[in-house]
Design an enzyme around this catalytic site. Sequence first.
Site, PDB file in Angstrom:
ATOM      1  N   THR A  51       0.530  -0.764  -0.229  1.00  0.00           N
ATOM      2  CA  THR A  51      -0.117  -0.193  -0.110  1.00  0.00           C
ATOM      3  C   THR A  51       0.903   1.197   0.111  1.00  0.00           C
ATOM      4  OG1 THR A  51      -1.849   1.331   0.879  1.00  0.00           O
ATOM      5  CG2 THR A  51      -0.362  -0.161   2.581  1.00  0.00           C
ATOM      6  N   GLY A  52      -0.004   2.611  -0.490  1.00  0.00           N
ATOM      7  CA  GLY A  52       0.838   3.482  -0.326  1.00  0.00           C
ATOM      8  C   GLY A  52       2.071   3.625  -1.305  1.00  0.00           C
ATOM      9  N   TYR A 203       7.804   7.934  17.143  1.00  0.00           N
ATOM     10  CA  TYR A 203       7.608   7.942  15.530  1.00  0.00           C
ATOM     11  C   TYR A 203       9.500   8.503  14.943  1.00  0.00           C
ATOM     12  CZ  TYR A 203       6.727   8.836  10.718  1.00  0.00           C
ATOM     13  OH  TYR A 203       6.896   8.716   9.717  1.00  0.00           O
TER      14      TYR A 203
END
Length: 264
Positions: A51-52, A203
């Site tokens: 994906t992405g 993150y």
Amino acid sequence: MVAINKYVLGASMVGTFFGASVLLKDYVGGGVCPSKAKIEGKTVIVTGANTGIGKETALELARRGGRIIMACRDMGKCENAAREVRGKTLNHNVFAKHLDLASTKSIKEFAKNILKEEHHIDVLINNAAVMRCPHWKTEDGFEMQFGVNHLGHFLLTNLLLDRLKESGQSRIINVSSLAHIVGEIDFQDLNWEKKKYDTKAAYCQSKLANVLFTNELAKRLQGTGVTVNSLHPGVADTELGRHTGMHQSAFSSTVLGEIYSILE
Ligand SMILES: NC(=O)c1ccc[n+]([C@@H]2O[C@H](COP(=O)([O-])OP(=O)(O)OC[C@H]3O[C@@H](n4cnc5c(N)ncnc54)[C@H](OP(=O)(O)O)[C@@H]3O)[C@@H](O)[C@H]2O)c1
């Protein structure tokens, strides 16, 4: 009269906010690659390619004639994406392979199979990531974002490094993020065991680790023919914001999530 002014003021503020958001989105979205280079005969591994950005990368490189290995943790999604890429590009050298970066066992199995099957690896694109998930751990007990985004790719790269060196002019590309600029590496507590978990900071730490790993590896590989680069891909509307609670928002959870990671 007062009511009309309030209405105009409110509408103008909303308009300004959306206008500024669109301009900011365009600015951080980045440019377009002008290269028309073909890559026939080159073998490319893309992690998180179902994906992405990973899927778009696989699609574009398949269009350019590469032998593409899409390395993903969910084989159903991976096979579907590989089929889609083959269908759109008519390149039949596009393969789905299992790789769970949250498991050192899976990474070792993937690398073992690749080393058995692929005589050369020309490009390794370490793209997969998880952003701002809850305080999850990998199979081996590492904090999930550091574990998947950095440690998993670190292990994978090192397991494939000899084959990359033997392949001549090969490339390692680590997909980082602008969020690395506010990242800090806490060497005393990489795994978030001593302090309260902050998913945004985790993150950013993982994305800074991508950049530091790239810089050090690039230095160590000087003269081997292998180049190592990291990049911020621009802000793209993908599934990256799935853990932000804004995933269904019209104005992309990813765009907001990435921008908030930097600004918050
Ligand atoms: N989108 C942006 O605006 C933006 C901005 C800056 C940087 N980036 C970076 O760009 C890269 C691609 O992100 P994206 O936006 O395309 O995100 P995405 O749509 O969420 O795709 C992430 C990919 O990583 C995979 N992945 C997650 N955990 C994994 C694991 N344990 N093992 C293997 N694969 C795993 C996902 O697989 P599943 O589908 O199975 O979960 C998915 O294929 C990331 O490194 C991200 O940090 C993106």
